[in-house]
Design a protein around this motif. Structure first.
Motif, PDB file in Angstrom:
ATOM      1  N   GLU A 362      38.690  41.252  -1.979  1.00  0.00           N
ATOM      2  CA  GLU A 362      37.275  40.360  -2.084  1.00  0.00           C
ATOM      3  C   GLU A 362      37.256  39.588  -2.120  1.00  0.00           C
ATOM      4  OE1 GLU A 362      37.955  40.930  -6.301  1.00  0.00           O
ATOM      5  OE2 GLU A 362      38.001  43.474  -7.171  1.00  0.00           O
ATOM      6  N   ASP A 363      35.898  39.322  -2.302  1.00  0.00           N
ATOM      7  CA  ASP A 363      35.246  38.018  -1.966  1.00  0.00           C
ATOM      8  C   ASP A 363      34.682  36.903  -2.514  1.00  0.00           C
ATOM      9  OD1 ASP A 363      33.083  37.960  -3.180  1.00  0.00           O
ATOM     10  OD2 ASP A 363      31.770  38.916  -1.817  1.00  0.00           O
ATOM     11  N   ASN A 364      34.678  35.537  -2.585  1.00  0.00           N
ATOM     12  CA  ASN A 364      35.193  34.633  -3.849  1.00  0.00           C
ATOM     13  C   ASN A 364      33.908  34.497  -4.943  1.00  0.00           C
ATOM     14  OD1 ASN A 364      32.863  33.542  -2.671  1.00  0.00           O
ATOM     15  ND2 ASN A 364      33.183  31.844  -2.423  1.00  0.00           N
ATOM     16  N   GLU A 365      33.121  35.443  -5.006  1.00  0.00           N
ATOM     17  CA  GLU A 365      32.445  36.286  -6.187  1.00  0.00           C
ATOM     18  C   GLU A 365      33.010  37.424  -6.992  1.00  0.00           C
ATOM     19  OE1 GLU A 365      28.411  36.578  -5.140  1.00  0.00           O
ATOM     20  OE2 GLU A 365      28.250  34.806  -4.753  1.00  0.00           O
ATOM     21  N   GLY A 366      34.027  37.698  -6.627  1.00  0.00           N
ATOM     22  CA  GLY A 366      34.878  38.772  -6.854  1.00  0.00           C
ATOM     23  C   GLY A 366      34.406  40.433  -6.514  1.00  0.00           C
ATOM     24  N   LYS A 367      33.483  40.474  -5.892  1.00  0.00           N
ATOM     25  CA  LYS A 367      32.310  41.700  -5.565  1.00  0.00           C
ATOM     26  C   LYS A 367      33.462  42.117  -4.682  1.00  0.00           C
ATOM     27  CE  LYS A 367      27.876  40.489  -6.901  1.00  0.00           C
ATOM     28  NZ  LYS A 367      27.223  39.912  -5.934  1.00  0.00           N
ATOM     29  N   PRO A 368      33.580  43.457  -4.127  1.00  0.00           N
ATOM     30  CA  PRO A 368      34.684  44.117  -2.827  1.00  0.00           C
ATOM     31  C   PRO A 368      33.901  43.817  -1.486  1.00  0.00           C
ATOM     32  CG  PRO A 368      34.315  45.927  -4.394  1.00  0.00           C
ATOM     33  CD  PRO A 368      33.237  44.411  -4.792  1.00  0.00           C
ATOM     34  N   LEU A 369      34.515  43.861  -0.077  1.00  0.00           N
ATOM     35  CA  LEU A 369      34.262  43.321   0.854  1.00  0.00           C
ATOM     36  C   LEU A 369      33.769  44.588   1.281  1.00  0.00           C
ATOM     37  CD1 LEU A 369      34.722  41.376   3.401  1.00  0.00           C
ATOM     38  CD2 LEU A 369      37.208  42.915   3.986  1.00  0.00           C
ATOM     39  N   LYS A 370      32.667  43.413   1.977  1.00  0.00           N
ATOM     40  CA  LYS A 370      32.033  44.941   2.769  1.00  0.00           C
ATOM     41  C   LYS A 370      32.707  44.991   4.252  1.00  0.00           C
ATOM     42  CE  LYS A 370      27.182  44.089   0.387  1.00  0.00           C
ATOM     43  NZ  LYS A 370      25.450  43.522   0.757  1.00  0.00           N
ATOM     44  N   THR A 371      31.936  46.356   4.858  1.00  0.00           N
ATOM     45  CA  THR A 371      33.048  46.392   6.282  1.00  0.00           C
ATOM     46  C   THR A 371      32.324  46.800   7.030  1.00  0.00           C
ATOM     47  OG1 THR A 371      33.484  48.656   5.159  1.00  0.00           O
ATOM     48  CG2 THR A 371      35.415  46.597   4.925  1.00  0.00           C
ATOM     49  N   LYS A 372      32.570  46.982   8.406  1.00  0.00           N
ATOM     50  CA  LYS A 372      31.442  47.322   9.272  1.00  0.00           C
ATOM     51  C   LYS A 372      31.723  48.824   9.194  1.00  0.00           C
ATOM     52  CE  LYS A 372      31.373  42.984  11.280  1.00  0.00           C
ATOM     53  NZ  LYS A 372      31.653  41.980  12.622  1.00  0.00           N
ATOM     54  N   VAL A 373      30.139  49.832   9.660  1.00  0.00           N
ATOM     55  CA  VAL A 373      30.717  51.112   9.414  1.00  0.00           C
ATOM     56  C   VAL A 373      29.761  51.478  10.489  1.00  0.00           C
ATOM     57  CG1 VAL A 373      32.246  51.510   7.471  1.00  0.00           C
ATOM     58  CG2 VAL A 373      29.705  51.445   7.436  1.00  0.00           C
ATOM     59  N   LYS A 374      28.303  51.031  11.559  1.00  0.00           N
ATOM     60  CA  LYS A 374      27.843  51.435  12.249  1.00  0.00           C
ATOM     61  C   LYS A 374      28.019  52.305  12.938  1.00  0.00           C
ATOM     62  CE  LYS A 374      26.548  47.067  13.275  1.00  0.00           C
ATOM     63  NZ  LYS A 374      25.800  46.171  13.530  1.00  0.00           N
ATOM     64  N   SER A 375      29.370  52.638  13.182  1.00  0.00           N
ATOM     65  CA  SER A 375      29.760  53.446  14.204  1.00  0.00           C
ATOM     66  C   SER A 375      31.316  53.575  13.966  1.00  0.00           C
ATOM     67  CB  SER A 375      29.628  52.589  15.590  1.00  0.00           C
ATOM     68  OG  SER A 375      30.443  52.270  16.179  1.00  0.00           O
ATOM     69  N   ASN A 376      31.182  55.006  14.532  1.00  0.00           N
ATOM     70  CA  ASN A 376      33.032  55.672  14.545  1.00  0.00           C
ATOM     71  C   ASN A 376      33.916  54.634  15.027  1.00  0.00           C
ATOM     72  OD1 ASN A 376      31.508  57.556  14.076  1.00  0.00           O
ATOM     73  ND2 ASN A 376      32.775  59.089  13.447  1.00  0.00           N
ATOM     74  N   PHE A 377      33.208  53.821  16.162  1.00  0.00           N
ATOM     75  CA  PHE A 377      34.077  53.040  17.256  1.00  0.00           C
ATOM     76  C   PHE A 377      34.227  51.757  16.541  1.00  0.00           C
ATOM     77  CE2 PHE A 377      34.375  49.120  19.989  1.00  0.00           C
ATOM     78  CZ  PHE A 377      35.538  49.750  20.789  1.00  0.00           C
ATOM     79  N   GLU A 378      33.077  51.090  15.533  1.00  0.00           N
ATOM     80  CA  GLU A 378      33.442  49.789  15.467  1.00  0.00           C
ATOM     81  C   GLU A 378      33.955  50.347  13.358  1.00  0.00           C
ATOM     82  OE1 GLU A 378      30.381  46.548  14.069  1.00  0.00           O
ATOM     83  OE2 GLU A 378      29.596  48.379  12.595  1.00  0.00           O
ATOM     84  N   LEU A 379      34.099  51.408  12.638  1.00  0.00           N
ATOM     85  CA  LEU A 379      35.167  52.099  11.548  1.00  0.00           C
ATOM     86  C   LEU A 379      36.561  51.842  11.781  1.00  0.00           C
ATOM     87  CD1 LEU A 379      34.924  53.150   8.788  1.00  0.00           C
ATOM     88  CD2 LEU A 379      34.606  55.303   9.896  1.00  0.00           C
ATOM     89  N   GLN A 380      36.529  51.806  12.713  1.00  0.00           N
ATOM     90  CA  GLN A 380      38.212  52.111  13.643  1.00  0.00           C
ATOM     91  C   GLN A 380      38.729  50.318  13.252  1.00  0.00           C
ATOM     92  OE1 GLN A 380      40.074  52.258  17.299  1.00  0.00           O
ATOM     93  NE2 GLN A 380      38.258  51.805  17.965  1.00  0.00           N
ATOM     94  N   LEU A 381      37.947  49.828  13.152  1.00  0.00           N
ATOM     95  CA  LEU A 381      39.236  48.494  13.290  1.00  0.00           C
ATOM     96  C   LEU A 381      39.121  47.953  11.690  1.00  0.00           C
ATOM     97  CD1 LEU A 381      36.373  46.177  15.785  1.00  0.00           C
ATOM     98  CD2 LEU A 381      38.770  47.459  15.703  1.00  0.00           C
ATOM     99  N   ASN A 382      38.204  48.750  11.360  1.00  0.00           N
ATOM    100  CA  ASN A 382      38.350  48.132   9.784  1.00  0.00           C
ATOM    101  C   ASN A 382      39.996  49.260   9.271  1.00  0.00           C
ATOM    102  OD1 ASN A 382      35.910  47.069   8.892  1.00  0.00           O
ATOM    103  ND2 ASN A 382      35.064  49.324   8.846  1.00  0.00           N
TER     104      ASN A 382
END
Length: 588
Positions: A362-382
């Protein structure tokens, strides 16, 4: 190597190799690299057939290349033909350059080029200019030049790439890596069995050396099903261990585990129960596929000595279905090798909505960390990000995740709903973060400003980066800052420092140098680490990623170059002592 000198040493162990065949690869791995529907034309079966045709043509042309070599040698070793060759060279090169310029639209606006053509057409050189001859003859000139002057041909090819506007659509770096991987696998497709590849691999090392073989389960990759089911791939390894007396003692196989297979196949794949002991709960395996692999079957020994996971295929390493297995691994000191690099093998299926946020951080506001999912190639990094292993290794995050899991998992870890704590942790989980993040992340570390987070690794060589703690400015005491992983993640800090910090802070985290080893640009950093940080040196493992990097260098080259650059003592440490500590229970 001198066998007498090595007598009494621990065996050399390559902790990262592959021997799977083209039968174990999904046919549509070109998916997402190539737009629909064109990736169907790159069906792996078709590609391999074309590669075999290429190899056949290449072999058939060997007499032609011999004739070419003899012809060039004759021209260069006789006075008359040598001067004739100079004239031919001038004739061909001048015309071919002009032909390429005419084929391209780039020279249309060059006034000097038009003046040059006018000059040549009104000089004595007009007799050797053939720019306006039919296209077929122009192509013939190109072929003749390539035949007689290979180096000039290379130069002209380079020039052509710059001249033709359509070549601005040349493949990206990722596409080129993918093509290299395709061709490397195709090179080994001639071996119909894993045994054939293994026999070739082990012959590259001195007697007594051992290799850890990592199978691949790509059936959940989203690129159609491989020819051979995953369990048959594992059965082939059983056969090598059981029947190949000559080399089987050199083979240390791991078993690949995908949580989606656990979910689909249930207890036939992974069947366990909680066992009450004097020291508390323990995971005991019941009859199932994983028990056969890890504890033996039908009176045979346990052939498989560890677990392989590949989160880039579409899951987190802390997937709920994996948690009982990780408890089992801690109990039995079993090692785990986890893919940890940006690569060309990753999930090709549909992207899910829930993947837009990290399930734990979570970020410093207690919200879930946003991840990068624009492409399958980018998704793998998550899925592959090294910070994910904090969820397993750090009790705070593990407890948080267990609190969201099933009642069975909560019971396994002794979860207290009131306090949000657990009695069982995974701090001692033995993990090899394979590839150490990769060349790209090593280069980012070397380029990072010293004021960047990366400097903490130099300033605190015993601990590295404080991954989720911070220093209280008033007391100087380190206190948890639970949003710090999200901050590190969002700011895109390089993985080399993160992985190194995990290795320094947790007792059983290692990293192998496969797919980094062949890169000359990052070898100075490896040398620096191995001679500058003794604690980190004890956690680095020798691995080559055979046969995946075979398109770069051979096993012999990789080992010989590393031995020369590091010296025998350091090579013994990462190739003999450290692998022994990582594997632990393997007999020597």
């Amino acid at each position: 190597m001198d066998q007498k000198k090595d007598k009494g040493k621990l065996p050399l162990i390559n902790v990262h190799t592959h021997i799977f065949t083209e039968k174990n690869i999904p046919p549509l791995i070109a998916k997402t690299f190539v737009p629909w529907p064109f990736y169907y034309f790159l069906h792996i079966g078709l590609v391999f057939k074309l590669f075999k045709l290429y190899k056949w043509i290449k072999d058939a042309l060997k007499p032609f290349w011999s004739f070419q070599t003899a012809t060039i040698a004759f021209i260069k070793t006789h006075l008359a033909t040598r001067y004739l060759g100079h004239f031919i060279s001038l004739f061909l090169t001048l015309n071919v350059v002009l032909i390429l310029l005419n084929w391209s639209s780039i020279a249309d606006s060059w006034e000097w080029y038009k003046n040059l053509l006018h000059f040549l057409e009104n000089s004595v050189l007009k007799y050797i200019l053939v720019v306006n001859i039919p296209m077929a003859y122009q192509i013939l000139l190109l072929v003749l030049l390539a035949f007689l002057y290979p180096n000039v041909a290379k130069l002209l090819l380079s020039l052509a790439k710059k001249l033709f506007s359509q070549l601005k659509y040349l493949p990206s770096d990722e596409m080129l890596k993918f093509i290299q991987r395709y061709l490397t696998i195709a090179e080994f497709a001639k071996y119909k069995s894993q045994k054939g590849i293994f026999d070739r691999l082990i012959k590259m090392y001195d007697p007594g050396s051992k290799v850890v073989v990592l199978p691949m389960d790509m059936e959940y990759m989203g690129a159609w099903q491989p020819k051979q089911p995953y369990k048959e791939q594992i059965e082939d390894i059983f056969t090598i261990k059981r029947e190949e007396k000559r080399n089987s003692e050199h083979l240390i196989p791991f078993v690949f585990v995908d949580p989606r297979r656990i979910k689909d196949e249930g207890k036939s794949f992974f069947n366990w129960e909680l066992e009450e002991t004097s020291s508390g709960h323990k995971v005991r395996l019941l009859d199932c596929f994983l028990k056969d692999c890890l504890e033996g079957r039908d009176g045979q020994p346990a052939y498989f000595k560890g677990i392989k996971i590949y989160p880039a295929l579409g899951y987190y390493p802390f997937d709920e279905d994996l948690l009982p297995l990780w408890v089992y691994c801690v109990q039995r000191n079993l090692p785990i090798t986890a893919h940890c690099i940006e690569g060309t093998i990753f999930y090709r299926g549909a992207i899910r909505k829930e993947w837009m946020h990290h399930p734990v951080f979570e970020d410093n506001e207690g919200k879930p960390l946003k991840t990068k999912v624009k492409s399958n190639f980018e998704l793998q990094l998550n899925f592959t990000h090294p910070l994910n292993y904090l969820v397993l290794l750090e009790e705070y995050y593990l407890a948080k995740w267990v609190g969201k899991s099933s009642e069975t998992i909560q019971q396994l870890f002794g979860y207290d709903e009131v306090s949000g704590t657990i009695r069982v942790n995974l701090r001692n989980l033995k993990i090899n973060l394979a590839h150490y993040g990769g060349k790209k992340e090593w280069q980012r570390y070397m380029e990072a400003d010293r004021k960047d987070l990366s400097s903490e690794l130099l300033e605190n060589p015993d601990k590295g980066i404080e991954l989720f703690r911070t220093q209280n400015s008033s007391t100087g005491v380190l206190q948890p800052l639970y949003s710090k992983p999200a901050w590190i993640w969002n700011n895109g800090f390089e993985w080399f420092s993160i992985i190194s910090s995990l290795m320094l802070q947790y007792p059983n985290v290692y990293a192998d140098i496969s797919y980094v080893l062949h890169n000359e640009e990052v070898k100075p950093l490896l040398y620096q680490v191995l001679h500058g940080n003794e604690k980190l040196t004890k956690k680095i493992l020798f691995g080559t990623d055979f046969f995946v990097v075979r398109n770069h260098k051979s096993e012999k080259e990789l080992y010989a170059e590393l031995l020369e650059s590091l010296g025998e003592d350091k090579m013994d440490e990462i190739g003999r002592k450290n692998p022994k500590e990582f594997l632990g229970h393997v007999e020597y």
